[in-house]
Design a protein around this motif. Structure first.
Motif, short mmCIF file in Angstrom:
data_model
loop_
_atom_site.label_atom_id
_atom_site.label_comp_id
_atom_site.label_asym_id
_atom_site.label_seq_id
_atom_site.Cartn_x
_atom_site.Cartn_y
_atom_site.Cartn_z
N THR A 1 71.50 34.15 -38.03
CA THR A 1 72.95 34.09 -38.19
C THR A 1 73.66 34.18 -36.84
O THR A 1 74.66 33.49 -36.60
CB THR A 1 73.42 35.24 -39.11
OG1 THR A 1 72.71 35.16 -40.34
CG2 THR A 1 74.92 35.16 -39.39
N MET A 2 73.13 35.03 -35.96
CA MET A 2 73.74 35.18 -34.63
C MET A 2 73.67 33.88 -33.83
O MET A 2 74.61 33.52 -33.12
CB MET A 2 73.04 36.32 -33.86
CG MET A 2 73.45 37.70 -34.37
SD MET A 2 72.28 39.01 -33.89
CE MET A 2 72.63 39.18 -32.15
N ILE A 3 72.55 33.15 -33.97
CA ILE A 3 72.41 31.87 -33.26
C ILE A 3 73.43 30.87 -33.79
O ILE A 3 74.08 30.15 -33.03
CB ILE A 3 70.96 31.34 -33.39
CG1 ILE A 3 69.99 32.27 -32.66
CG2 ILE A 3 70.86 29.91 -32.82
CD1 ILE A 3 68.52 31.98 -32.93
N VAL A 4 73.58 30.84 -35.13
CA VAL A 4 74.57 29.94 -35.75
C VAL A 4 75.98 30.32 -35.28
O VAL A 4 76.80 29.45 -34.94
CB VAL A 4 74.48 30.02 -37.30
CG1 VAL A 4 75.63 29.27 -37.96
CG2 VAL A 4 73.15 29.44 -37.78
N ASP A 5 76.25 31.63 -35.22
CA ASP A 5 77.57 32.13 -34.80
C ASP A 5 77.88 31.74 -33.35
O ASP A 5 79.01 31.33 -33.05
CB ASP A 5 77.61 33.66 -34.90
CG ASP A 5 77.85 34.13 -36.33
OD1 ASP A 5 78.14 33.28 -37.19
OD2 ASP A 5 77.73 35.34 -36.59
N VAL A 6 76.90 31.92 -32.47
CA VAL A 6 77.11 31.60 -31.05
C VAL A 6 77.45 30.13 -30.90
O VAL A 6 78.42 29.76 -30.23
CB VAL A 6 75.86 31.96 -30.20
CG1 VAL A 6 75.94 31.33 -28.81
CG2 VAL A 6 75.72 33.48 -30.08
N PHE A 7 76.66 29.28 -31.57
CA PHE A 7 76.92 27.83 -31.48
C PHE A 7 78.32 27.50 -32.00
O PHE A 7 79.06 26.73 -31.38
CB PHE A 7 75.86 27.06 -32.27
CG PHE A 7 76.02 25.57 -32.17
CD1 PHE A 7 75.50 24.87 -31.10
CD2 PHE A 7 76.72 24.86 -33.14
CE1 PHE A 7 75.65 23.50 -30.99
CE2 PHE A 7 76.89 23.48 -33.04
CZ PHE A 7 76.35 22.80 -31.97
N ARG B 1 80.95 29.41 -32.16
CA ARG B 1 81.99 29.95 -31.30
C ARG B 1 82.30 29.02 -30.13
O ARG B 1 83.46 28.83 -29.77
CB ARG B 1 81.57 31.34 -30.79
CG ARG B 1 82.69 32.09 -30.13
CD ARG B 1 82.44 33.58 -30.12
NE ARG B 1 81.34 33.99 -29.28
CZ ARG B 1 80.25 34.63 -29.72
NH1 ARG B 1 80.09 34.91 -30.98
NH2 ARG B 1 79.30 34.98 -28.87
N ASN C 1 81.27 20.18 -34.43
CA ASN C 1 79.85 20.26 -34.76
C ASN C 1 78.94 20.07 -33.55
O ASN C 1 77.73 20.10 -33.69
CB ASN C 1 79.49 19.21 -35.82
CG ASN C 1 80.17 19.51 -37.14
OD1 ASN C 1 80.37 20.67 -37.48
ND2 ASN C 1 80.51 18.46 -37.87
N LEU D 1 79.00 28.16 -22.75
CA LEU D 1 77.97 28.88 -23.50
C LEU D 1 76.88 29.39 -22.57
O LEU D 1 76.49 30.57 -22.63
CB LEU D 1 77.38 27.96 -24.57
CG LEU D 1 76.39 28.59 -25.56
CD1 LEU D 1 76.39 27.82 -26.89
CD2 LEU D 1 74.96 28.68 -25.04
N LYS E 1 78.11 32.27 -20.26
CA LYS E 1 78.39 33.56 -20.91
C LYS E 1 77.22 34.10 -21.71
O LYS E 1 77.02 35.32 -21.78
CB LYS E 1 79.62 33.42 -21.81
CG LYS E 1 80.90 33.31 -20.99
CD LYS E 1 82.12 33.09 -21.86
CE LYS E 1 83.31 32.65 -21.02
NZ LYS E 1 84.35 32.00 -21.82
N GLU E 2 76.44 33.23 -22.35
CA GLU E 2 75.36 33.70 -23.23
C GLU E 2 74.00 33.78 -22.54
O GLU E 2 73.15 34.57 -22.95
CB GLU E 2 75.26 32.79 -24.46
CG GLU E 2 76.45 32.86 -25.39
CD GLU E 2 76.62 34.24 -26.02
OE1 GLU E 2 75.61 34.91 -26.29
OE2 GLU E 2 77.79 34.65 -26.25
N PHE F 1 73.81 20.94 -33.26
CA PHE F 1 73.06 22.16 -33.56
C PHE F 1 71.55 21.95 -33.52
O PHE F 1 70.80 22.81 -33.04
CB PHE F 1 73.48 22.77 -34.90
CG PHE F 1 72.88 24.14 -35.10
CD1 PHE F 1 73.44 25.25 -34.49
CD2 PHE F 1 71.73 24.30 -35.85
CE1 PHE F 1 72.87 26.51 -34.63
CE2 PHE F 1 71.15 25.57 -36.00
CZ PHE F 1 71.73 26.67 -35.39
#
Lengths: 95, 95
Positions: free
Chosen positions: A9-15, A17, A26, A36, A39-40, A71
């Motif tokens: 879920t965190m990976i989906v969220d980062v993308f 954002r 998309n 990205l 910052k990431e 994605f």
């Protein structure tokens, strides 16, 4: 939610954002990919020493040639990076 | 640590936790894969209705044919599952 579900879920969220900025939410544009990465994954692009680093990375990740990172292209990158870190972990410690 | 780095670390941690049981701590045996699936991705194996589900999954993931799932094989699975969830997210909500 389990730890693995949370990680996914965190990976989906980062993308989400970083990709929501422009009209095509998309995919990551070059600017969004740069933001990205900075910052990431600070350190990955060697602190901006190589000015073409984002261009090179975008070219590497952009499998379908639309000059953006969707994605599916992003998750392949995250998987490869995690595998590299895992290998390094086994030898020492993944930064 | 950033959110993406944390997610990657969590995936490495989950794999390490379930693969450390036997002598070969770098791979998941069939039993370890079953334990990981039941605890980390409950619902994926349809609550044990299909008794061959773990065998089928192991066969699918075991790219190098050693009857175990190493980290590279595991991360490909996690990536595919995350991509499927992301697609589903865009339409509705990923369970």
């Amino acid at each position: 939610m389990t730890e693995l579900e949370m990680a996914m879920t965190m990976i989906v969220d980062v993308f989400a954002r970083y990709s929501k900025g422009d009209s095509n939410s998309n995919s990551l544009t070059k600017g969004e990919l740069k933001a990205l990465m900075e910052k990431e994954l600070p350190g990955f692009l060697q602190n901006g020493k190589d000015k073409d680093a984002v261009d090179k990375l975008l070219k590497d990740l952009d499998a379908n040639g639309d000059a953006q990172v969707d994605f599916n292209e992003f998750i392949v990158f995250v998987a490869a990076l995690t595998a590299a870190c895992h290998k390094f972990f086994q030898q020492a410690e993944c930064k």
